[in-house]
Design an enzyme around this catalytic site. Sequence first.
Site, PDB file in Angstrom:
ATOM      1  N   SER A  23      85.760 -28.071   5.678  1.00 59.51           N
ATOM      2  CA  SER A  23      86.479 -27.688   4.456  1.00 59.51           C
ATOM      3  C   SER A  23      86.660 -28.949   3.601  1.00 59.51           C
ATOM      4  CB  SER A  23      87.822 -27.042   4.825  1.00 59.51           C
ATOM      5  OG  SER A  23      88.509 -26.668   3.651  1.00 59.51           O
TER       6      SER A  23
ATOM      7  N   TYR B 263      84.320 -24.358  -5.840  1.00 58.22           N
ATOM      8  CA  TYR B 263      84.404 -25.161  -4.604  1.00 58.22           C
ATOM      9  C   TYR B 263      85.744 -24.878  -3.903  1.00 58.22           C
ATOM     10  CZ  TYR B 263      83.736 -29.338  -1.636  1.00 58.22           C
ATOM     11  OH  TYR B 263      83.566 -30.210  -0.571  1.00 58.22           O
TER      12      TYR B 263
ATOM     13  N   LYS C 184      86.061 -23.559  -0.120  1.00 55.95           N
ATOM     14  CA  LYS C 184      86.667 -24.424   0.896  1.00 55.95           C
ATOM     15  C   LYS C 184      87.951 -23.814   1.468  1.00 55.95           C
ATOM     16  CE  LYS C 184      83.411 -26.672   1.274  1.00 55.95           C
ATOM     17  NZ  LYS C 184      82.705 -27.067   2.502  1.00 55.95           N
TER      18      LYS C 184
HETATM   19  N1  LIG Z   1      81.546 -36.143   1.028  1.00 61.72           N
HETATM   20  C1  LIG Z   1      82.813 -35.869   0.847  1.00 61.72           C
HETATM   21  O1  LIG Z   1      83.576 -36.669   0.286  1.00 61.72           O
HETATM   22  C2  LIG Z   1      83.370 -34.556   1.343  1.00 61.72           C
HETATM   23  C3  LIG Z   1      84.747 -34.336   1.163  1.00 61.72           C
HETATM   24  C4  LIG Z   1      85.286 -33.141   1.618  1.00 61.72           C
HETATM   25  C5  LIG Z   1      84.479 -32.211   2.228  1.00 61.72           C
HETATM   26  N2  LIG Z   1      83.147 -32.443   2.385  1.00 61.72           N
HETATM   27  C6  LIG Z   1      82.335 -31.399   3.046  1.00 61.72           C
HETATM   28  O2  LIG Z   1      81.522 -31.994   4.042  1.00 61.72           O
HETATM   29  C7  LIG Z   1      80.322 -31.232   4.221  1.00 61.72           C
HETATM   30  C8  LIG Z   1      79.130 -32.171   4.208  1.00 61.72           C
HETATM   31  O3  LIG Z   1      79.042 -32.731   2.914  1.00 61.72           O
HETATM   32  P1  LIG Z   1      78.336 -34.115   2.595  1.00 61.72           P
HETATM   33  O4  LIG Z   1      79.305 -34.921   1.831  1.00 61.72           O
HETATM   34  O5  LIG Z   1      77.692 -34.674   3.791  1.00 61.72           O
HETATM   35  O6  LIG Z   1      77.251 -33.611   1.535  1.00 61.72           O
HETATM   36  P2  LIG Z   1      75.687 -33.827   1.406  1.00 61.72           P
HETATM   37  O7  LIG Z   1      75.328 -35.210   1.762  1.00 61.72           O
HETATM   38  O8  LIG Z   1      75.324 -33.290   0.070  1.00 61.72           O
HETATM   39  O9  LIG Z   1      75.122 -32.903   2.555  1.00 61.72           O
HETATM   40  C9  LIG Z   1      75.207 -31.526   2.459  1.00 61.72           C
HETATM   41  C10 LIG Z   1      74.196 -30.914   3.386  1.00 61.72           C
HETATM   42  O10 LIG Z   1      74.201 -29.495   3.104  1.00 61.72           O
HETATM   43  C11 LIG Z   1      72.871 -29.076   2.982  1.00 61.72           C
HETATM   44  N3  LIG Z   1      72.708 -27.919   2.121  1.00 61.72           N
HETATM   45  C12 LIG Z   1      72.974 -27.799   0.790  1.00 61.72           C
HETATM   46  N4  LIG Z   1      72.596 -26.594   0.348  1.00 61.72           N
HETATM   47  C13 LIG Z   1      72.065 -25.945   1.417  1.00 61.72           C
HETATM   48  C14 LIG Z   1      71.465 -24.680   1.583  1.00 61.72           C
HETATM   49  N5  LIG Z   1      71.294 -23.823   0.575  1.00 61.72           N
HETATM   50  N6  LIG Z   1      71.038 -24.333   2.830  1.00 61.72           N
HETATM   51  C15 LIG Z   1      71.162 -25.194   3.863  1.00 61.72           C
HETATM   52  N7  LIG Z   1      71.691 -26.413   3.757  1.00 61.72           N
HETATM   53  C16 LIG Z   1      72.133 -26.788   2.540  1.00 61.72           C
HETATM   54  C17 LIG Z   1      72.133 -30.281   2.385  1.00 61.72           C
HETATM   55  O11 LIG Z   1      70.775 -30.087   2.649  1.00 61.72           O
HETATM   56  P3  LIG Z   1      69.613 -30.865   1.863  1.00 61.72           P
HETATM   57  O12 LIG Z   1      69.433 -32.087   2.645  1.00 61.72           O
HETATM   58  O13 LIG Z   1      68.448 -29.926   1.927  1.00 61.72           O
HETATM   59  O14 LIG Z   1      70.097 -31.086   0.459  1.00 61.72           O
HETATM   60  C18 LIG Z   1      72.782 -31.420   3.137  1.00 61.72           C
HETATM   61  O15 LIG Z   1      72.139 -31.650   4.372  1.00 61.72           O
HETATM   62  C19 LIG Z   1      80.305 -30.184   3.095  1.00 61.72           C
HETATM   63  O16 LIG Z   1      80.699 -28.938   3.616  1.00 61.72           O
HETATM   64  C20 LIG Z   1      81.338 -30.697   2.108  1.00 61.72           C
HETATM   65  O17 LIG Z   1      81.951 -29.662   1.387  1.00 61.72           O
HETATM   66  C21 LIG Z   1      82.569 -33.592   1.952  1.00 61.72           C
END
Ligand SMILES: NC(=O)c1ccc[n+]([C@@H]2O[C@H](COP(=O)([O-])OP(=O)(O)OC[C@H]3O[C@@H](n4cnc5c(N)ncnc54)[C@H](OP(=O)(O)O)[C@@H]3O)[C@@H](O)[C@H]2O)c1
Length: 318
Positions: free
Chosen positions: A170, A193, A197
């Site tokens: 989340s 979002y 979430k």
């Molecule tokens: N980064 C932050 O600061 C943060 C903060 C709070 C929560 N989050 C949560 O943490 C989780 C991971 O985020 P992250 O920051 O690591 O983001 P990220 O680097 O953009 O990674 C997201 C992953 O989701 C995959 N994805 C996107 N669309 C998809 C689809 N249609 N089908 C299958 N896979 C898909 C992407 O695949 P591709 O490689 O193909 O693009 C990527 O591997 C998310 O749920 C996000 O909401 C992140």
Amino acid sequence: MSTPHFNDKTTGDEVVLQFKDRVRGLTVLITGVTHTGIGGSTAVALARGGAECLILASRSESRAAETIETVKKVNPAVTVVFVKLDLADLASVRTAAQGILDNPSVQSIDVLINNAGVSLADETPRLTKDGLEETWQVCHVGHWLLTSLLMPKLLAAASVKGEARVINLSSTGHNFWNGSFDEPSPFTGIAAYGRAKAANILFSKGLALKYGSRGIKSYSVQPGWVTTQLISTWKADDFARAVEAGKEAGLEYGSEPKTLEQGCSTTLVAALDPAIPAPNGAYLDDCHEKKPNAKVEDVQKVEELWKVTEKALGQKFL
Ligand SMILES: NC(=O)c1ccc[n+]([C@@H]2O[C@H](COP(=O)([O-])OP(=O)(O)OC[C@H]3O[C@@H](n4cnc5c(N)ncnc54)[C@H](OP(=O)(O)O)[C@@H]3O)[C@@H](O)[C@H]2O)c1
């Protein structure tokens, strides 16, 4: 508490080391495993800790390639199963799940980490080929369907080992939810979002309520602020809007992002801590239980989410 020393600086490797006896022999499925994101660092930490089988689900094998390579390098003994999964395409989710169900080398799944996500900057809804708003489908509906279809393998693990876990990624962005599952109006990427979430938190609560007695434990996780590709489509205006919405929701933003290695630690505590002090269904932040927004504490919202999602998919959860 078994890990009061864990905090916002704790890394995935530290968590895995703490729970090394539990990591060995585990089969874990992670969605969204690109090496520049939290899913990739989660996979590498689990491999380093000696997980037995990692099922790595990604839109394309090339997006997962670097993670798979690192995983095999840090632990040549780990079994890696690549699964092609596009959460924005429900047919792809069904095919991916069927492939896992039919795979004789995956007898059961101990931990499912619903990590993949998108955060779009659009001011008009982007629809998937299934006709659903993309953030809603990728972050929530697609994961819901995947979890539902994989329940036989999760329940199989629970019947042998006493439990299986579903971890839903989340965000503090859940505070931007207006309390309705209808498409946000006026539409903004931030509001979309927030809805998705919030659903991730309620999904964990619902799994705990409905399947806790059958050994399913579920936690939702705020990984912290990590510089990934998640908000790569955002422009200066979008950041300004998010800061404004955050202020309205009473959020404080840290000045320094977490590293990828720190960004996977809360997920790993939720997945691994055998004596996790948080109740089944809880929300975790910086490796510990945290109270989420009051809007997601309402148990009626769990039932509403179940109805809305089952209606969108035209099928019951189980
Ligand atoms: N980064 C932050 O600061 C943060 C903060 C709070 C929560 N989050 C949560 O943490 C989780 C991971 O985020 P992250 O920051 O690591 O983001 P990220 O680097 O953009 O990674 C997201 C992953 O989701 C995959 N994805 C996107 N669309 C998809 C689809 N249609 N089908 C299958 N896979 C898909 C992407 O695949 P591709 O490689 O193909 O693009 C990527 O591997 C998310 O749920 C996000 O909401 C992140």
